[in-house]
Design a protein around this motif. Structure first.
Motif, mmCIF file in Angstrom:
data_model
loop_
_atom_site.group_PDB
_atom_site.id
_atom_site.type_symbol
_atom_site.label_atom_id
_atom_site.label_comp_id
_atom_site.label_asym_id
_atom_site.label_seq_id
_atom_site.Cartn_x
_atom_site.Cartn_y
_atom_site.Cartn_z
ATOM 1 N N PHE A 260 4.427 1.007 -0.346
ATOM 2 C CA PHE A 260 3.583 1.874 0.481
ATOM 3 C C PHE A 260 4.494 2.744 1.343
ATOM 4 O O PHE A 260 5.199 2.225 2.213
ATOM 5 C CB PHE A 260 2.715 1.027 1.413
ATOM 6 C CG PHE A 260 1.679 0.188 0.723
ATOM 7 C CD1 PHE A 260 2.034 -0.856 -0.117
ATOM 8 C CD2 PHE A 260 0.327 0.439 0.921
ATOM 9 C CE1 PHE A 260 1.072 -1.631 -0.741
ATOM 10 C CE2 PHE A 260 -0.641 -0.337 0.296
ATOM 11 C CZ PHE A 260 -0.271 -1.365 -0.541
ATOM 12 N N GLU B 143 10.232 -5.371 9.760
ATOM 13 C CA GLU B 143 9.674 -5.786 11.049
ATOM 14 C C GLU B 143 8.852 -7.068 10.929
ATOM 15 O O GLU B 143 8.866 -7.906 11.803
ATOM 16 C CB GLU B 143 8.791 -4.664 11.612
ATOM 17 C CG GLU B 143 9.573 -3.407 11.944
ATOM 18 C CD GLU B 143 8.731 -2.260 12.450
ATOM 19 O OE1 GLU B 143 9.301 -1.246 12.863
ATOM 20 O OE2 GLU B 143 7.474 -2.359 12.414
ATOM 21 N N MET B 144 8.102 -7.169 9.849
ATOM 22 C CA MET B 144 7.206 -8.320 9.722
ATOM 23 C C MET B 144 7.118 -8.735 8.261
ATOM 24 O O MET B 144 7.029 -7.890 7.382
ATOM 25 C CB MET B 144 5.818 -7.923 10.220
ATOM 26 C CG MET B 144 4.941 -9.122 10.517
ATOM 27 S SD MET B 144 3.253 -8.654 10.948
ATOM 28 C CE MET B 144 3.497 -7.731 12.445
ATOM 29 N N VAL B 146 4.989 -11.316 5.641
ATOM 30 C CA VAL B 146 3.830 -12.196 5.446
ATOM 31 C C VAL B 146 3.996 -12.871 4.091
ATOM 32 O O VAL B 146 4.045 -12.194 3.060
ATOM 33 C CB VAL B 146 2.510 -11.411 5.490
ATOM 34 C CG1 VAL B 146 1.327 -12.343 5.293
ATOM 35 C CG2 VAL B 146 2.378 -10.670 6.819
ATOM 36 N N LEU B 220 11.982 -10.115 14.992
ATOM 37 C CA LEU B 220 11.149 -9.865 13.811
ATOM 38 C C LEU B 220 10.188 -11.035 13.636
ATOM 39 O O LEU B 220 10.468 -12.152 14.055
ATOM 40 C CB LEU B 220 12.026 -9.714 12.564
ATOM 41 C CG LEU B 220 13.242 -8.782 12.705
ATOM 42 C CD1 LEU B 220 13.932 -8.609 11.369
ATOM 43 C CD2 LEU B 220 12.826 -7.433 13.272
ATOM 44 N N LEU B 221 9.058 -10.772 12.990
ATOM 45 C CA LEU B 221 8.024 -11.796 12.836
ATOM 46 C C LEU B 221 7.848 -12.178 11.368
ATOM 47 O O LEU B 221 7.910 -11.330 10.482
ATOM 48 C CB LEU B 221 6.688 -11.278 13.373
ATOM 49 C CG LEU B 221 6.700 -10.778 14.829
ATOM 50 C CD1 LEU B 221 5.321 -10.250 15.213
ATOM 51 C CD2 LEU B 221 7.123 -11.889 15.780
ATOM 52 N N VAL B 223 5.111 -14.678 9.121
ATOM 53 C CA VAL B 223 4.009 -15.641 9.050
ATOM 54 C C VAL B 223 3.910 -16.145 7.625
ATOM 55 O O VAL B 223 3.929 -15.379 6.667
ATOM 56 C CB VAL B 223 2.656 -15.048 9.506
ATOM 57 C CG1 VAL B 223 2.648 -14.862 11.019
ATOM 58 C CG2 VAL B 223 2.356 -13.726 8.835
ATOM 59 N N GLU B 239 4.835 -9.810 1.535
ATOM 60 C CA GLU B 239 4.904 -8.386 1.830
ATOM 61 C C GLU B 239 5.710 -8.185 3.108
ATOM 62 O O GLU B 239 5.625 -8.979 4.038
ATOM 63 C CB GLU B 239 3.506 -7.759 1.926
ATOM 64 C CG GLU B 239 2.621 -8.299 2.994
ATOM 65 C CD GLU B 239 1.229 -7.667 3.004
ATOM 66 O OE1 GLU B 239 0.587 -7.622 1.933
ATOM 67 O OE2 GLU B 239 0.786 -7.228 4.075
ATOM 68 N N LEU B 241 6.533 -5.480 6.102
ATOM 69 C CA LEU B 241 6.259 -4.229 6.805
ATOM 70 C C LEU B 241 7.577 -3.744 7.374
ATOM 71 O O LEU B 241 8.291 -4.511 8.042
ATOM 72 C CB LEU B 241 5.258 -4.489 7.936
ATOM 73 C CG LEU B 241 4.953 -3.283 8.830
ATOM 74 C CD1 LEU B 241 4.218 -2.202 8.057
ATOM 75 C CD2 LEU B 241 4.150 -3.717 10.048
ATOM 76 N N MET B 246 5.819 -0.212 3.571
ATOM 77 C CA MET B 246 5.633 -1.631 3.238
ATOM 78 C C MET B 246 6.000 -1.852 1.783
ATOM 79 O O MET B 246 5.738 -1.015 0.923
ATOM 80 C CB MET B 246 4.179 -2.040 3.452
ATOM 81 C CG MET B 246 3.890 -3.479 2.982
ATOM 82 S SD MET B 246 2.277 -4.141 3.487
ATOM 83 C CE MET B 246 1.154 -3.034 2.656
ATOM 84 N N LEU C 196 8.590 -3.522 18.557
ATOM 85 C CA LEU C 196 9.582 -3.109 17.564
ATOM 86 C C LEU C 196 9.588 -1.607 17.298
ATOM 87 O O LEU C 196 10.560 -1.069 16.781
ATOM 88 C CB LEU C 196 9.329 -3.853 16.241
ATOM 89 C CG LEU C 196 9.468 -5.384 16.304
ATOM 90 C CD1 LEU C 196 8.899 -6.035 15.054
ATOM 91 C CD2 LEU C 196 10.921 -5.792 16.510
ATOM 92 N N TYR C 232 2.267 3.805 6.429
ATOM 93 C CA TYR C 232 1.413 4.172 5.291
ATOM 94 C C TYR C 232 -0.055 4.274 5.680
ATOM 95 O O TYR C 232 -0.909 4.464 4.811
ATOM 96 C CB TYR C 232 1.594 3.157 4.159
ATOM 97 C CG TYR C 232 1.341 1.738 4.606
ATOM 98 C CD1 TYR C 232 2.351 0.971 5.179
ATOM 99 C CD2 TYR C 232 0.077 1.173 4.494
ATOM 100 C CE1 TYR C 232 2.115 -0.318 5.626
ATOM 101 C CE2 TYR C 232 -0.168 -0.115 4.929
ATOM 102 C CZ TYR C 232 0.859 -0.851 5.497
ATOM 103 O OH TYR C 232 0.606 -2.119 5.937
#
Lengths: 330, 330, 330, 330
Positions: A260, B143-144, B146, B220-221, B223, B239, B241, B246, C196, C232
């Protein structure tokens, strides 16, 4: 254990040699090629011996030959191998000339050997799964087949000159798919086409884009569209409309990454070309050939399938040349 | 040519043996297993010999061992193999006990051998392509992250009892993915979870569903959500971000058939479980191991990566037990 | 025919005014706004009158008010409208202060009027269809919810300063989704986050990226990840794992064009932001409000739902501030 | 403010009346229908008056008429409206008889009024976006167009008898898409087809499945496949292969829910039929009609486009009847 030889050590010969070598129940004994260096290199990889065709056909231990040499050698090799009592796996086409191909089929019949033609698409996991689900009645009776078949780029014009033309060289696979999926023979064929990507193709007497319509004996419809040049790669899809639904066979992607950006959501292009797209299919067709020989059961893609596809290619070429649909003899 | 032995002839040992046998540059010499019949069967398939661990480690020609036996044998085997000067490929985890795992790492360091841990996800074509594109800056700074990681069904309760718990057994892969993708170490970990699918899992002192949050040293996160039972199969996605977009890594399907019925448009379920999903990854990690040994270059997933993932698993287990986030030592 | 007024002629007020005007069974009589010019312009479009709040609440013919003014005016307007016996549709949040919000709920209860809170996501066609299928038992019992909620870019820092912070301003919708989809109240909440994308956000005392975990009273798990900046676009997805499967709610695209270039296969970005993404939802929530008033039936998103979501936002903010999970009172 | 009348209060007339009423810049003054009760009901919804055609054409304030009555009334109404100096929006087809349609075009030309034909597909958001990107050169020069156009089920046989046959009734839209997307006129047309779903259709002298190939004057190819019955709903797709890539226009789904069960991964069927699929397109074409009248600029789909599509339908019908391709006059 079946002892086998691969004749032809080019791109497709190397694929077949690798699959024969990796397949249990068969042993790759010989490699032959008119360029002996190629044969030697491939033989070394698989611990096979280099031989010429006479040597191969004269070895009574050899039960099967895989013919992966140039198109013009297929017919003579089929006939010689059949006479020598060898089972045969031969790359498409049987021959560019239908009469000559019929003669091959007769030789195979007389010799009572197996002759499988390499219509590898029938062994592609996606195509084969679709076919199985169709046969199981998932979408009722098939009514219409739409085939999209596009190469990433045209082969050299030199190749095209000897290819028999786009209908015999490229669409022969699509004609086999038509017969396989619709389970019916063609009643009539209409073909049109153009040369849109490169005037050199027209100069060589060929075209690069075609649209072919087949109406089968039961009235089912098949439309095939092909192009020699798809900028986005190798495009191999078909879809069948049935009385109770539709089944689509899509392209395969190298990875499942989706990106993306600020502009778009993007996935991979389809697998680049036939060696990547049909890697699993090439392995599966050799496995089927070996399993059929071992069990004494018939193969899925016989020399008769090769003739039928060639008849369709001839009809399409004639239709394109004359501008009129061609009705096939029953 | 590296001579190698595979220790352990169970499910994963068979995979590794097959990949070692098929890989050029390495030769599968020995198979060992506490059940000699299993070892014999596997050895026969690949033309290898059966040996016990002493025999393997005592053969000066053997340069590398692949440890695919049960988890409790990993640490002693790593230590013995290191002492014997063999290079090591070991399935995860190094050990369920972090101190013991540190001792293994020390033994490896002393012996100056290579010790690669089987975090096969880093070698999955989709995950590896995503990582490469991330590294190339395609979506800016990460940054993140998942991560969704779900099994089709829980293993037997007997297995669970010896597994070290869901965080050490199942999420250890996800912790490695977190470190690999975000390129940063954890600052703190929070874990919660439940037993929702089968009370027998709770009775065994474990849970089947978790939600873990990691905050890295740079803020940074990550989950991670996991479940032991996903009715639709093996679900392995993540994924990232980034500051400019992304990247998603999706599941892989067996075929690209799409079926349109009167009710819905349907595609295949994801590949059924890890043997199918990570088939290419298992081959690629062995190829990388061999290439690294051959070139004398470092491997991508070291025993230190194994320790770091285990530290995260320990922290998550502690967080779940206490209900409070756990801050990791720098 | 219900006569109604819209208070607030800004971006969201214009949406509601348009939907009230287009909805049968309700008539848009008045528009109010502190900037009279805005009110006049909007009134003119819909053939409504400009009024101030006193005028609206003093008109006995007005049965319903739509509150779309700034957040700090919600509580006083709810209380005044309730006292005046008007039914209320109010944008989220009820108030940034939970006690004050409780006072509003009490006022609404005393007045026995309807007060619907604008949690429009429950009326989004995709989200609502998923909810209905979940309720119908399609995937068994829900076990885990993963919510991804990202804006295309952060609002001005000035707005952020008055917003109550990311948990109250942005995640309040996600907290409502959690309660709605899992059908259970939170037992405990853990929140972490970072700044961030822009140091100015940190300077304003806020963060732009969060990871929140909720464990419900029945032990179900919910993980929410949010970001103020997704390059995005507007990313609004969630997925529910159930005992018999999974339901995913995906983003909506403006068009179904797919573009194949020499580099990739690309589709549209998601709808740009909430006005586009939730266009149908905004219309549907007003239709539901009118239908409920007309039938005398309860609305789906009550002021109690508003309080519950606010409690979760408060708990998350406290968890982030203290670093420890927060257990909610039953 | 343009004053307008809608003639015809059936299914499509109601759509147009709603869009005219909702559109700024135009006022819906009259509704006419041979069934006065239908006209009255529709007029009441929009606050319009019931009138007969004489009344409408005799009112000098009326500038525009929308013709949505039965096909056999189109030609006389176009001619009368043109003579009365009214601008015209007329549903397809102009007439089933090409000569009569030419007479209409002549009447329109003499009267110097605007006559827009309702080829709504050009206004579908997905199709229009694809066209815009094609025009912008995104995939280079168009070479081949593949159109898939299938209805969910056949209309009543009574309707079919008066429909002009599948080529004039159903494919006329696809012929317009061909001209619009390829930007070139047909050189030759080949059509084949079958009756596969219901013998009653054959008994009525029609077919339900067609495959049509068009070769344009510049040699571009278009293949159209259509079916009256697709069990999975309304299927409206096309794709254009260009010299530098491909653009696909896909179906639209009601929601973006994806369901994972133990059997498959399933998404929604396409929008059910034309009223749902082309809802936005119907609104956009009326908006374009009004904008063109207001600006005095030409419309995108003129009566000449209507004639050209009808010529293609005639040619296809002739090709199907004779079995031979039909070459069109330049």
């Amino acid at each position: 254990m079946i002892e086998a030889a691969v004749i032809g050590a080019g791109r497709i010969g190397r694929i077949h040699a690798g699959n024969v070598a990796a397949q249990s129940g068969i042993r790759l004994k010989y490699i032959a090629d008119v360029h002996e260096a190629s044969a030697r290199e491939l033989a070394q990889i698989h611990g096979a011996q280099v031989a010429d065709v006479d040597g191969i056909l004269g070895d009574p231990k050899v039960q099967a030959v895989v013919i992966a040499s140039s198109t013009d050698t297929h017919a003579p090799l089929i006939e010689r191998a059949a006479r020598a009592g060898k089972h045969i796996f031969c790359e498409k086409p049987v021959d560019l000339d239908l009469e000559r191909a019929h003669a091959c089929a007769a030789a195979v019949a007389r010799a009572e050997v197996t002759c499988m033609i390499g219509f590898q698409r029938r062994f592609d996991p996606t195509f084969a799964a679709l076919h199985a689900r169709l046969m199981a009645g998932e979408i009722g009776e098939p009514e219409m087949l739409v085939v999209t078949s596009r190469d990433p780029g045209a082969p050299p014009v030199d190749y095209l000159r000897r290819s028999g033309g786009i209908f015999r060289d490229m669409l022969i696979h699509d004609f086999d798919v038509c017969r396989w999926i619709l389970g019916d023979e063609a009643h009539s064929v209409h073909a049109t086409g153009s040369c849109l990507s490169d005037p050199a193709i027209a100069a060589a007497g060929d075209i690069d884009s075609t649209a072919v319509t087949i109406r089968t004996q039961r009235g089912l419809l098949c439309v095939i569209n092909t192009a020699r040049r798809a900028a986005y790669g190798y495009d191999q899809r078909f879809e069948v409309l049935g009385s109770r639904g539709m089944l689509q066979a899509g392209n395969v992607r190298p990875t499942e990454v989706t990106a993306f950006s600020g502009q778009q959501v993007a996935t991979d292009l389809p697998e680049a070309f036939f060696l990547e797209r049909y890697r699993a299919a090439y392995a599966a067709e050799i496995a089927h050939f070996v399993a059929s020989l071992t069990a004494g059961s018939p193969v899925h893609t016989t020399i008769e399938d090769g003739l039928k596809a060639l008849e369709l290619a001839d009809a399409a070429a004639r239709s394109f040349a004359t501008g009129a649909p061609v009705t096939l003899a029953k």
